[in-house]
Enzyme design. Structure first.
Site, short mmCIF file in Angstrom:
data_model
loop_
_atom_site.label_atom_id
_atom_site.label_comp_id
_atom_site.label_asym_id
_atom_site.label_seq_id
_atom_site.Cartn_x
_atom_site.Cartn_y
_atom_site.Cartn_z
N ASN A 1 0.52 -7.51 17.96
CA ASN A 1 -0.65 -8.00 17.23
C ASN A 1 -1.78 -8.20 18.24
O ASN A 1 -1.53 -8.71 19.32
CB ASN A 1 -0.29 -9.35 16.56
CG ASN A 1 -1.27 -9.76 15.48
OD1 ASN A 1 -2.48 -9.69 15.67
ND2 ASN A 1 -0.75 -10.20 14.36
N CYS B 1 0.47 -3.84 -22.85
CA CYS B 1 1.87 -3.42 -22.76
C CYS B 1 2.26 -2.69 -24.06
O CYS B 1 2.03 -3.21 -25.15
CB CYS B 1 2.73 -4.68 -22.59
SG CYS B 1 4.49 -4.37 -22.71
N ASP C 1 0.79 -1.24 0.00
CA ASP C 1 0.00 0.00 0.00
C ASP C 1 0.81 1.28 0.00
O ASP C 1 0.26 2.38 -0.13
CB ASP C 1 -1.00 -0.01 1.17
CG ASP C 1 -0.33 -0.16 2.55
OD1 ASP C 1 0.85 0.21 2.69
OD2 ASP C 1 -1.01 -0.64 3.48
N HIS D 1 6.51 -7.82 -1.23
CA HIS D 1 5.40 -8.24 -2.10
C HIS D 1 5.05 -7.19 -3.15
O HIS D 1 3.94 -7.18 -3.67
CB HIS D 1 4.17 -8.58 -1.24
CG HIS D 1 4.36 -9.80 -0.37
ND1 HIS D 1 3.51 -10.17 0.64
CD2 HIS D 1 5.34 -10.75 -0.38
CE1 HIS D 1 3.94 -11.28 1.22
NE2 HIS D 1 5.06 -11.65 0.62
N1 APR Z 1 -2.51 -3.69 14.79
C1 APR Z 1 -1.69 -4.77 14.64
N2 APR Z 1 -2.08 -5.92 14.06
C2 APR Z 1 -3.35 -6.02 13.63
C3 APR Z 1 -4.27 -4.95 13.74
C4 APR Z 1 -3.80 -3.75 14.36
N3 APR Z 1 -4.59 -2.68 14.51
N4 APR Z 1 -5.45 -5.35 13.21
C5 APR Z 1 -5.27 -6.61 12.78
N5 APR Z 1 -4.01 -7.03 13.04
C6 APR Z 1 -3.38 -8.32 12.73
C7 APR Z 1 -4.33 -9.50 12.64
O1 APR Z 1 -4.54 -10.07 13.92
C8 APR Z 1 -3.55 -10.46 11.73
O2 APR Z 1 -2.69 -11.29 12.48
O3 APR Z 1 -2.83 -8.21 11.45
C9 APR Z 1 -2.69 -9.50 10.88
C10 APR Z 1 -3.10 -9.41 9.43
O4 APR Z 1 -2.93 -10.66 8.84
P1 APR Z 1 -3.12 -10.91 7.28
O5 APR Z 1 -4.40 -10.30 6.82
O6 APR Z 1 -2.92 -12.38 7.09
O7 APR Z 1 -1.96 -10.07 6.60
P2 APR Z 1 -0.44 -10.42 6.37
O8 APR Z 1 0.14 -11.18 7.50
O9 APR Z 1 0.20 -9.14 5.96
O10 APR Z 1 -0.54 -11.37 5.12
C11 APR Z 1 0.65 -11.75 4.50
O11 APR Z 1 -0.38 -12.77 2.66
O12 APR Z 1 -2.26 -12.59 1.50
C12 APR Z 1 -0.91 -12.43 1.41
O13 APR Z 1 0.45 -11.08 0.07
C13 APR Z 1 -0.53 -11.03 1.07
O14 APR Z 1 1.13 -9.63 2.08
C14 APR Z 1 0.06 -10.51 2.36
C15 APR Z 1 0.54 -11.78 3.03
#
Ligand code: APR
Length: 254
Positions: A218, A152, A109, A124
Site C-alpha cells: 500500500n 423484480c 468490480d 462484498h
Molecule cells: N496500490 C495499492 N494500494 C493503493 C493504491 C495502489 N496503486 N492506490 C491507493 N491505494 C490504497 C490506499 O492507500 C488505501 O489504503 O488503497 C486503499 C483503498 O482504501 P479504501 O478506498 O478504503 O478501499 P477498501 O479498503 O477496499 O475499502 C473497503 O469499504 O467502502 C467499503 O465496501 C467498500 O469494499 C469497500 C470497503
C-alpha cells in the site's frame, strides 16, 4: 521501477515459493491503477457532492432508490472502459503458480476475474449482478419499463445491485472461506486496502494469530501497518510484478 528498489527479504521470497497456502486480500487500491477511484477518494463530476458512505446503505436506497441505482449504473459504466492492471495480472499468475492460493477481495468490480483468476472469494458481492431488495434473490432479467430502479419480475419490489452495503452482513459462505483461508495460510498479503472496514479487516489479524507472515502492499500506512511482518510502500501494479519476478526469476513466466 526495478524490483531491487523494493528490497524483498530472502525469508519472504522463500515463504512465497514454498508455502502450501497463500491467502491474498485485496481492496479498492489494487484497481486504482486501472483508473477505478478508490472508495475513500473524493468522487468526481456529478457525484462529487455525495460520499460513498452515504449512498452505499440500505437506508439510502430506501430513501432514494433512484439515486442509488443511478450511482451504481454510473460506476458500472465506468468499469466498462477499464482493464485489469499489472497488479491484477500478477495475482492471476500467482494463482497458477501456487496450488494453495486463495484470493479474497472486497472489490465488486470483477477485475480479478477479467485478469484470469478462477477462484475469487467475493466478500462484498459484484456490481454486475442484480438482486431483489425484498426477496434478496438474484435476478438475471427484468422488463425494461423505463422505471428506475426496475422491478423484480417475481414480487414487483425494487431491484438493487448484489453488493454488500454498510450495515449489511457479508455472504456467510464467502466469509467462512475467507476466514479459514486466513487461518490456514503461511503467507497473507493485504493489498490496496485501508484495513478500516470490518469484518474483512480482521482477516490479516486472524492470519497473524495463526503465525502467518503478513505483508502489506500500500502506498500509505494503515491500522495494519504496525503489526504486519513486512510493508511495501508503493503501487501494487509495480510491487506485485516485481515480487513475482524476484521469487521466480529463474523460471519462465507462465
Ligand atoms: N496500490 C495499492 N494500494 C493503493 C493504491 C495502489 N496503486 N492506490 C491507493 N491505494 C490504497 C490506499 O492507500 C488505501 O489504503 O488503497 C486503499 C483503498 O482504501 P479504501 O478506498 O478504503 O478501499 P477498501 O479498503 O477496499 O475499502 C473497503 O469499504 O467502502 C467499503 O465496501 C467498500 O469494499 C469497500 C470497503
Amino acid at each position: 521501477m526495478g524490483s531491487d528498489v523494493f528490497n524483498f527479504p530472502a525469508q519472504l521470497l522463500n515463504v512465497l515459493r514454498s508455502a502450501s497456502r497463500v491467502t491474498v486480500l485485496t481492496g479498492a487500491g489494487i484497481s486504482a491503477e486501472s483508473g477505478v477511484p478508490t472508495f475513500r477518494d473524493a468522487q468526481t463530476g456529478l457525484w462529487a457532492k455525495y460520499k460513498p458512505e452515504d449512498l452505499a446503505t440500505p437506508e439510502a436506497f430506501q430513501r432514494n432508490p433512484r439515486l442509488v441505482w443511478d450511482w451504481y449504473a454510473w460506476r458500472r459504466e465506468q468499469l466498462g472502459g477499464v482493464a485489469p492492471n499489472a497488479g491484477h495480472l500478477a495475482l492471476a499468475e500467482m494463482e497458477q503458480r501456487l496450488p494453495g492460493f486463495t484470493l479474497v477481495t472486497q472489490n465488486v468490480d470483477g477485475l480479478h476475474q477479467r485478469a484470469g483468476n478462477r477462484r475469487v472469494v467475493e466478500l462484498h458481492g459484484n456490481i454486475t449482478r442484480t438482486k431483489c431488495f425484498d426477496e434478496r434473490c438474484l435476478v438475471e432479467s427484468w422488463e425494461e419499463t423505463g422505471e428506475v430502479p426496475p422491478h423484480c419480475p417475481s414480487c414487483g419490489g425494487n431491484l438493487r445491485p448484489d453488493v454488500v452495503w454498510f450495515g449489511e452482513a457479508l455472504p456467510p459462505e464467502a466469509f467462512a472461506q475467507a476466514l479459514s483461508a486466513s487461518r490456514a495460510c503461511e503467507l497473507f498479503l493485504s493489498i490496496g486496502t485501508s484495513s478500516l472496514v470490518y469484518p474483512a479487516a480482521a482477516l490479516p489479524h486472524e492470519a497473524l494469530e495463526h503465525r502467518a507472515v503478513v505483508v502489506e502492499i500500500n502506498p500509505n500506512t494503515t491500522p495494519l501497518s504496525l503489526q504486519a511482518s513486512y510493508c511495501f510502500r508503493g503501487p501494487s501494479g509495480q510491487i506485485l510484478p516485481a515480487l513475482l519476478k524476484e521469487a521466480w526469476s529463474d523460471s519462465p513466466s507462465l
